[in-house]
Design a protein around this motif. Structure first.
Motif, PDB file in Angstrom:
ATOM      1  N   CYS A   1     -43.859 -11.020 103.766  1.00 39.98           N
ATOM      2  CA  CYS A   1     -43.370 -11.734 102.285  1.00 39.98           C
ATOM      3  C   CYS A   1     -43.705 -12.808 101.840  1.00 39.98           C
ATOM      4  CB  CYS A   1     -41.474 -11.124 102.378  1.00 39.98           C
ATOM      5  SG  CYS A   1     -41.743 -13.337 104.070  1.00 39.98           S
TER       6      CYS A   1
ATOM      7  N   CYS B   1     -43.480 -15.787 104.665  1.00 36.20           N
ATOM      8  CA  CYS B   1     -44.933 -15.086 105.451  1.00 36.20           C
ATOM      9  C   CYS B   1     -46.085 -15.316 105.110  1.00 36.20           C
ATOM     10  CB  CYS B   1     -43.922 -13.659 106.109  1.00 36.20           C
ATOM     11  SG  CYS B   1     -42.791 -13.821 107.135  1.00 36.20           S
TER      12      CYS B   1
ATOM     13  N   CYS C   1     -38.380 -16.401 106.589  1.00 38.40           N
ATOM     14  CA  CYS C   1     -38.943 -14.822 105.957  1.00 38.40           C
ATOM     15  C   CYS C   1     -37.177 -14.995 106.292  1.00 38.40           C
ATOM     16  CB  CYS C   1     -39.657 -14.684 107.269  1.00 38.40           C
ATOM     17  SG  CYS C   1     -39.451 -12.796 107.465  1.00 38.40           S
TER      18      CYS C   1
HETATM   19 ZN   LIG Z   1     -41.259 -12.566 106.034  1.00 41.85          ZN
END
Ligand SMILES: [Zn+2]
Ligand SMILES: [Zn+2]
Length: 336
Positions: free
Chosen positions: A95, A98, A106
């Protein structure tokens, strides 16, 4: 094996039989020694579920234990090691957060459930318990990490003044961290229910003053102690609709408010514009906190045991949650 679970909405938890956890090549199976009951667990107990909660879930994240099996890929730990865990896991790696080095935000992250006889823990979440610390008190590393992260979030400086709203375990640990950081003045507030043992312990740990907000106007007390100025930093550990706005009135111009407790989602906050103060949310901790904390605890004995007022078997989890809710306890630990 036995575990303490939240299975549905409403108040309460259940002790149920669940499957033994799965070992992977990069995880260990830990036999639980102790698991603390935390304020966040109390919210789940009372049916106030966070976005991270997916039911049914095993409760508890302040956990220590002894490794009984280690996966093939685990090189730093072996069976017999006594460990404490950093409980956040499941960061997706894909994501926005991250990818930009902010994995701690996250949305896929979750907490390892520690109120069980055995727990599967990824390699990277393990820390050896320092030799000077009893495994039973090691779960307290987690709320201490929360307190240290809060001081970081405040960029707290030596001889600054502070108020800690709420004398629960995190509030008391914030006080302990403030004393270690050379705070000039620390005031701790609580309600009538908090007087014994919580505010008493605050005095013992080194609060300059404690206030029972049912008997005195805490804002006035803080103003008097600071010659009308207010303090540099307020740490709000209460999550209370009333405490937050009161805390803001205790701040100096350009003071900092660090919010640790979880406010109700619809709570309105006072406008900070006229005094220029800042409000910062403190989201648990990060790896930096743990990577600094654990070597520190090897060198310095920190008395976590003084916080443990009740020890109960896993079967009496519900009683433990009630004790924690009543505030007749400081820290309740479950010993499977
Ligand atoms: Zn993530
Ligand atoms: Zn906790």
């Amino acid at each position: 094996m036995k575990a303490v679970l939240k299975t549905g909405l409403g108040i309460g938890v259940e002790v149920l039989d669940v499957p033994y956890p799965k070992l992977t090549s990069t995880s260990v199976i830990m036999k639980t020694i102790a698991c603390g009951i935390c304020g966040a667990d109390l919210e789940v107990y009372q049916g106030r579920l966070s976005k991270l909660a997916k039911l049914p879930m095993i409760m508890g994240h302040e956990v220590s234990g002894e490794i009984v099996e280690a996966g093939d890929g685990v090189t730093d730990f072996t069976a017999g090691d006594r460990v404490v865990i950093q409980p956040f896991t499941g960061m997706c790696g894909k994501c926005y957060y991250c990818k930009t080095g902010q994995a701690w935000s996250c949305p896929s992250r979750r907490m390892i459930g520690g109120m069980a006889e055995y727990v599967s823990v990824p390699n990277e979440n393990l820390y050896l318990i320092p030799e000077n610390m009893k495994p039973e008190e090691a779960p307290l590393c987690e709320p201490f990490a929360v307190a240290l992260h809060a001081l970081h979030a405040a960029s707290f400086n030596i001889l600054e003044t502070a108020v800690v709203l709420g004398p629960g375990p995190v509030g008391l640990m914030t006080l302990m961290a403030l004393r270690a950081a050379g705070a000039g003045l620390v005031v701790v507030t609580g309600t009538g229910k908090d007087v014994s043992p919580r505010l008493e312990l605050a005095t013992k740990i080194g609060a300059d003053a404690t206030v029972n907000i049912e008997e005195a106007n805490a804002v006035n007390v803080v103003k008097t102690l600071t010659k009308g100025l207010g303090v540099d930093v307020v740490f709000d550990t209460t999550g209370s609709q009333k405490a937050g706005p009161q805390g803001m009135q205790m701040l100096k111009t350009k003071g900092r408010m660090i919010v640790i407790g979880h406010y109700p989602e619809d709570m309105a906050l006072a406008d900070p514009s006229y005094k220029g103060y800042s409000i910062t949310g403190n989201v648990s901790y990060d790896w930096d906190t743990w990577e600094r904390l654990m070597p520190y605890l090897e060198r310095r004995h920190v008395d976590f045991e003084q916080f443990i007022t009740h020890r109960l078997p896993l079967d009496e989890a519900d009683k433990g949650f009630q004790l924690a809710t009543s505030r007749k306890s400081v820290k309740v630990v479950l010993l499977p």
